[in-house]
Structure formats: structure tokens, C-alpha cells
Design an enzyme around this catalytic site. Structure first.
Site, PDB file in Angstrom:
ATOM      1  N   TYR A  29       1.610   8.791  -1.041  1.00 58.87           N
ATOM      2  CA  TYR A  29       1.825   9.949  -1.922  1.00 58.87           C
ATOM      3  C   TYR A  29       1.148  11.220  -1.425  1.00 58.87           C
ATOM      4  O   TYR A  29       1.226  12.250  -2.086  1.00 58.87           O
ATOM      5  CB  TYR A  29       1.294   9.618  -3.329  1.00 58.87           C
ATOM      6  CG  TYR A  29      -0.165   9.184  -3.296  1.00 58.87           C
ATOM      7  CD1 TYR A  29      -1.191  10.121  -3.283  1.00 58.87           C
ATOM      8  CD2 TYR A  29      -0.500   7.839  -3.228  1.00 58.87           C
ATOM      9  CE1 TYR A  29      -2.512   9.728  -3.208  1.00 58.87           C
ATOM     10  CE2 TYR A  29      -1.816   7.442  -3.162  1.00 58.87           C
ATOM     11  CZ  TYR A  29      -2.824   8.398  -3.161  1.00 58.87           C
ATOM     12  OH  TYR A  29      -4.140   8.001  -3.082  1.00 58.87           O
ATOM     13  N   GLY A  30       0.504  11.177  -0.268  1.00 59.97           N
ATOM     14  CA  GLY A  30      -0.237  12.342   0.228  1.00 59.97           C
ATOM     15  C   GLY A  30       0.127  12.636   1.664  1.00 59.97           C
ATOM     16  O   GLY A  30       1.308  12.779   2.005  1.00 59.97           O
ATOM     17  N   SER A  31      -0.882  12.676   2.530  1.00 57.50           N
ATOM     18  CA  SER A  31      -0.656  12.997   3.939  1.00 57.50           C
ATOM     19  C   SER A  31       0.284  12.001   4.614  1.00 57.50           C
ATOM     20  O   SER A  31       0.978  12.348   5.567  1.00 57.50           O
ATOM     21  CB  SER A  31      -1.983  13.060   4.688  1.00 57.50           C
ATOM     22  OG  SER A  31      -2.648  11.809   4.607  1.00 57.50           O
ATOM     23  N   LEU A  32       0.339  10.761   4.108  1.00 56.95           N
ATOM     24  CA  LEU A  32       1.210   9.748   4.717  1.00 56.95           C
ATOM     25  C   LEU A  32       2.676   9.911   4.323  1.00 56.95           C
ATOM     26  O   LEU A  32       3.529   9.152   4.786  1.00 56.95           O
ATOM     27  CB  LEU A  32       0.712   8.342   4.384  1.00 56.95           C
ATOM     28  CG  LEU A  32      -0.659   8.000   4.974  1.00 56.95           C
ATOM     29  CD1 LEU A  32      -1.114   6.625   4.530  1.00 56.95           C
ATOM     30  CD2 LEU A  32      -0.657   8.101   6.491  1.00 56.95           C
ATOM     31  N   ALA A  34       4.103  12.443   5.411  1.00 52.00           N
ATOM     32  CA  ALA A  34       4.537  13.082   6.663  1.00 52.00           C
ATOM     33  C   ALA A  34       4.731  12.010   7.740  1.00 52.00           C
ATOM     34  O   ALA A  34       3.769  11.346   8.136  1.00 52.00           O
ATOM     35  CB  ALA A  34       3.503  14.114   7.120  1.00 52.00           C
ATOM     36  N   GLU A  97      -7.992   4.925   4.876  1.00 47.42           N
ATOM     37  CA  GLU A  97      -8.298   5.334   3.502  1.00 47.42           C
ATOM     38  C   GLU A  97      -9.788   5.182   3.210  1.00 47.42           C
ATOM     39  O   GLU A  97     -10.311   5.825   2.303  1.00 47.42           O
ATOM     40  CB  GLU A  97      -7.452   4.557   2.493  1.00 47.42           C
ATOM     41  CG  GLU A  97      -5.951   4.763   2.680  1.00 47.42           C
ATOM     42  CD  GLU A  97      -5.479   6.198   2.551  1.00 47.42           C
ATOM     43  OE1 GLU A  97      -6.273   7.085   2.196  1.00 47.42           O
ATOM     44  OE2 GLU A  97      -4.289   6.446   2.808  1.00 47.42           O
TER      45      GLU A  97
END
Length: 180
Positions: A29-32, A34, A97
Site C-alpha cells: 500500500y506504500g512504496s511497494l 511502485a 519492513e
């Protein structure tokens, strides 16, 4: 460990047949979100599907460029499921993480088809963290922070391959001190 299966792929939260390795679904849900970050981290871009995690909120974190999620009633987080994640890849994601997050199994809804499945996700460890605020916006992160984050992720992967690798938080902090 078996879970629901995604659109006939035979991949649950920890699905396996007798001859194949355990494969996992991971909700990101964040940088991943991309693909470029995922490719640096896992050396490939796994198949993915758009998904929603109900009952959680995606927060910005003061002093960090990546988000956190925590359970919040009547909220939802949009993201995607990475499918076919191997045990070694899950270990890399766990290390990435780091201690700031706790891996949990959650139920997510696929957006393309009305189907729910079990997946791992990373929930912020400190539910009372005073540094969490507002909303985190992927498109804004992509424009402002993605290039530097990819460089930091590359450094993390190089470190991970060393016998005395440092945690991702230390890589993040040293990288952003150099940049800042």
C-alpha cells in the site's frame, strides 16, 4: 498454512502443492506499489491485482517518506496484492519492513473481481505513535520521493547481501541524512 485462493491462480496466503514451494500473497500500500521499488528489492515484478483493505487507514509519518497502516473503523486502504511471493522473498520483505512494522494476515477484496482473499501485510508496530498524521498519497510520493527511495532500496539490497548487514531503518536514516 492455507488461505483463500486468488482468481484460480492456486496461490493463497501460503498455498502449496506437493512438489511446489510455498507461495504467498502480500498486500502492499506504500512504496511497494511502485514496480521499480519491487524490482530492486525482489529482482522481479510479481503478478499483481488491485485490492482494498477494509478497516484500516494509511497515515503519513512525520520525518519519513513512506506510510503506515493501522486498524481504523469505517476506513479503507487501496493497494495491490503481489502474488506468488516465495519464502525467501517474504524474508526480504520482512527485513525491508524491519521492526517498524509487524506482518499480519488480513482479508482483502480484489477490485477486478468481487473476491476476497487472505494476504500478508505490514501494519505499523506502534499504534499510539504521535508521528502518524493525515493521509499518505502515492502519486505525490511518486513525483517527490520515488527516485531517492529507489536509490535507498538499492543500498539496502546491497547491504542485505553482506554478512553484517544493517537494518533497513538504519539504511533509510543514513541515506536520507546524506541526501538532506
Amino acid at each position: 498454512m492455507s488461505g483463500s485462493f486468488a482468481s484460480g491462480t492456486g496461490i493463497g496466503v501460503g498455498a502449496q502443492s506437493q512438489d511446489s514451494p510455498v507461495l504467498h500473497n502480500v498486500f502492499v500500500y506504500g512504496s511497494l506499489l511502485a514496480d521499480d521499488v519491487v524490482k530492486v528489492l525482489l529482482k522481479r515484478v510479481p503478478p499483481s491485482s488491485s485490492a482494498i483493505l477494509h478497516g484500516f487507514h494509511r497515515f503519513s509519518i512525520k520525518g519519513r517518506v513512506y506510510p503506515a497502516i493501522l486498524p481504523v473503523e469505517n476506513k479503507k486502504v487501496t493497494g495491490k496484492i503481489l502474488s506468488g511471493i516465495t519464502n525467501p522473498e517474504l524474508d526480504i520483505l520482512d527485513a525491508f519492513e524491519d521492526v517498524e512494522y509487524e506482518r499480519r494476515t488480513v482479508e482483502v477484496s480484489l477490485m477486478d473481481i468481487s473476491k476476497k482473499l487472505q494476504a500478508h501485510t505490514y501494519v505499523w508496530s506502534d499504534k499510539n505513535d504521535p508521528n502518524l498524521y493525515g493521509d499518505w498519497v502515492f502519486e505525490e510520493w511518486k513525483q517527490v520521493h520515488m527516485d531517492d527511495f529507489i536509490k535507498m532500496t538499492s543500498e539496502f539490497v546491497e547491504e542485505l547481501e553482506l554478512p553484517e548487514s544493517k537494518p533497513r531503518v538504519a539504511t533509510y536514516e543514513s541515506f536520507y541524512k546524506q541526501e538532506g
